[in-house]
Design an enzyme around this catalytic site. Structure first.
Site, PDB file in Angstrom:
ATOM      1  N   ARG A 154       0.854  -1.182   0.000  1.00 11.16           N
ATOM      2  CA  ARG A 154       0.000   0.000   0.000  1.00 11.16           C
ATOM      3  C   ARG A 154       0.897   1.242   0.000  1.00 11.16           C
ATOM      4  O   ARG A 154       2.061   1.185   0.404  1.00 11.16           O
ATOM      5  CB  ARG A 154      -0.889   0.031   1.251  1.00 11.16           C
ATOM      6  N   LYS A 178      -2.145  -1.958   8.107  1.00  6.94           N
ATOM      7  CA  LYS A 178      -3.279  -1.397   8.840  1.00  6.94           C
ATOM      8  C   LYS A 178      -3.320  -1.964  10.253  1.00  6.94           C
ATOM      9  O   LYS A 178      -3.024  -3.133  10.478  1.00  6.94           O
ATOM     10  CB  LYS A 178      -4.584  -1.707   8.109  1.00  6.94           C
ATOM     11  N   HIS A 247      -2.153   2.161  -6.162  1.00  9.61           N
ATOM     12  CA  HIS A 247      -3.083   1.044  -6.045  1.00  9.61           C
ATOM     13  C   HIS A 247      -3.234   0.297  -7.365  1.00  9.61           C
ATOM     14  O   HIS A 247      -3.569  -0.889  -7.370  1.00  9.61           O
ATOM     15  CB  HIS A 247      -4.438   1.529  -5.522  1.00  9.61           C
ATOM     16  N   ARG A 250      -0.587  -2.188  -7.146  1.00 11.08           N
ATOM     17  CA  ARG A 250      -0.986  -3.217  -6.164  1.00 11.08           C
ATOM     18  C   ARG A 250      -2.038  -4.146  -6.776  1.00 11.08           C
ATOM     19  O   ARG A 250      -1.978  -5.366  -6.619  1.00 11.08           O
ATOM     20  CB  ARG A 250      -1.511  -2.527  -4.904  1.00 11.08           C
ATOM     21  N   HIS A 273      -4.415  -8.753   3.998  1.00 16.65           N
ATOM     22  CA  HIS A 273      -5.854  -8.693   4.244  1.00 16.65           C
ATOM     23  C   HIS A 273      -6.223  -9.571   5.434  1.00 16.65           C
ATOM     24  O   HIS A 273      -5.826 -10.745   5.491  1.00 16.65           O
ATOM     25  CB  HIS A 273      -6.630  -9.192   3.023  1.00 16.65           C
ATOM     26  N   TYR A 282      -9.358  -7.765  -5.646  1.00 16.46           N
ATOM     27  CA  TYR A 282      -8.088  -7.570  -6.329  1.00 16.46           C
ATOM     28  C   TYR A 282      -7.878  -8.569  -7.459  1.00 16.46           C
ATOM     29  O   TYR A 282      -6.785  -8.723  -7.968  1.00 16.46           O
ATOM     30  CB  TYR A 282      -6.930  -7.674  -5.332  1.00 16.46           C
TER      31      TYR A 282
END
Length: 304
Positions: A154, A178, A247, A250, A273, A282
């Site tokens: 990211r 995250k 992105h 990605r 994730h 994705y």
């Protein structure tokens, strides 16, 4: 409520909750801003409805609030985010002994119509990354793009990389994703070669004592806007038919890897994730094929 010193004011509880997200869950400033925006909207609605405490809300009222926001023009994705913010707040209130139930749990927003992510094909990626320039800024930019595509990072993850996060002998990078969760992901051969070149010239840009892996022309850690601007520059310079952004690289990483391997769990791990369903967006694969891959890959899903 057992502790009579606890506040009753909805806004005070929002502030406490945001403090919990910042200090205990280590969420990013941008995520905190999103929570604050959503919950301030809900708090304002409580005032207009003369509801003086969060624990007075029931499922019917939450459904009414979401319906009102829908009439105001919010798209399904935004409504889902607002509902998620309310659910998270009530989980915190339950933990603190303030609420007896989570009224947002049984409420659903309209379904989001998912679009397949835009990607570059392998030839377009090769063309984009065929940069032959010895300028330190160009070497830095190529390394950034190689790392995005090689490791599926990211934007925030790449910006936060420090020199010590790269393990060149093992061809790995340690990423903080995250929720301050760390993961180690492989770095491809081309990206490693680009990193070698960048580390050889980094001192020409980096300020004294700067620990960031990637720096701007002023010697400090590179900014989000600089990376976005430089990727746009190279998409034009290299004649790529799309506006290149982090992105997009990605997306391309995930799609190409999944199309080649069919290993959904591995792609989930590499992308960082928490939920395997998130990985679906994705890919260019249809849901039925994803389910088949999951059934073969997941230990609790495999048929005997």
């Amino acid at each position: 409520m057992s502790d009579m010193s606890l506040p009753n004011d909805p806004q005070e509880w929002v502030e406490r909750f945001l403090g919990h997200l910042r200090l205990e869950r280590h969420l990013s400033p941008r995520t905190l801003e999103s929570y604050a925006r959503d919950l301030n909207q809900a708090t304002h609605w409580l005032e207009t409805e003369k509801i003086t405490a969060w624990q007075q809300l029931d499922q019917h009222q939450v459904r009414s609030y979401i319906a009102r926001r829908h009439r105001q023009g919010l798209d399904p994705k935004s409504l889902q985010r607002e509902l998620s913010s309310l659910r998270s707040l009530f989980r915190y209130l339950l933990r603190e002994g303030v609420a007896a139930a989570n009224p947002a749990l049984g409420v659903r927003a309209p379904k989001v119509r998912r679009k397949l992510p835009v990607t570059l094909d392998a030839d377009q990626i090769s063309h984009l990354l065929d940069i032959r320039d010895d300028d330190p800024v160009a070497i830095r930019d190529l390394t950034i793009m190689e790392l995005f595509y090689s490791s599926g990072l990211r934007l925030a993850e790449l910006i936060s990389l420090n020199l010590g996060d790269i393990d060149i002998p093992d061809a790995m990078v340690e990423v903080t994703g995250k929720g301050a969760k760390t993961r180690r992901v492989p770095v491809g051969r081309k990206a490693l070669a680009a990193l070698d070149r960048w580390l050889a010239v980094r001192s020409q840009l980096a300020g004294a004592g700067e620990n960031a892996l990637f720096v701007g022309v002023r010697g400090k850690r590179i900014s989000r806007s600089t990376i976005q601007q430089r990727l746009r520059h190279w998409s034009i310079e290299q004649g790529v038919p799309r506006n290149v952004h982090p992105h997009l690289l990605r997306h391309s990483f995930a799609s190409h890897l999944l199309e080649s391997s069919g290993d959904l769990r591995a792609v989930q791990e590499l992308l960082g994730h928490a939920d395997i369903s998130t990985t679906q967006i994705y890919t260019h694969l249809d849901f039925q094929h994803l389910a088949e891959v999951y059934d073969k890959a997941h230990p609790r899903a495999r048929k005997k």
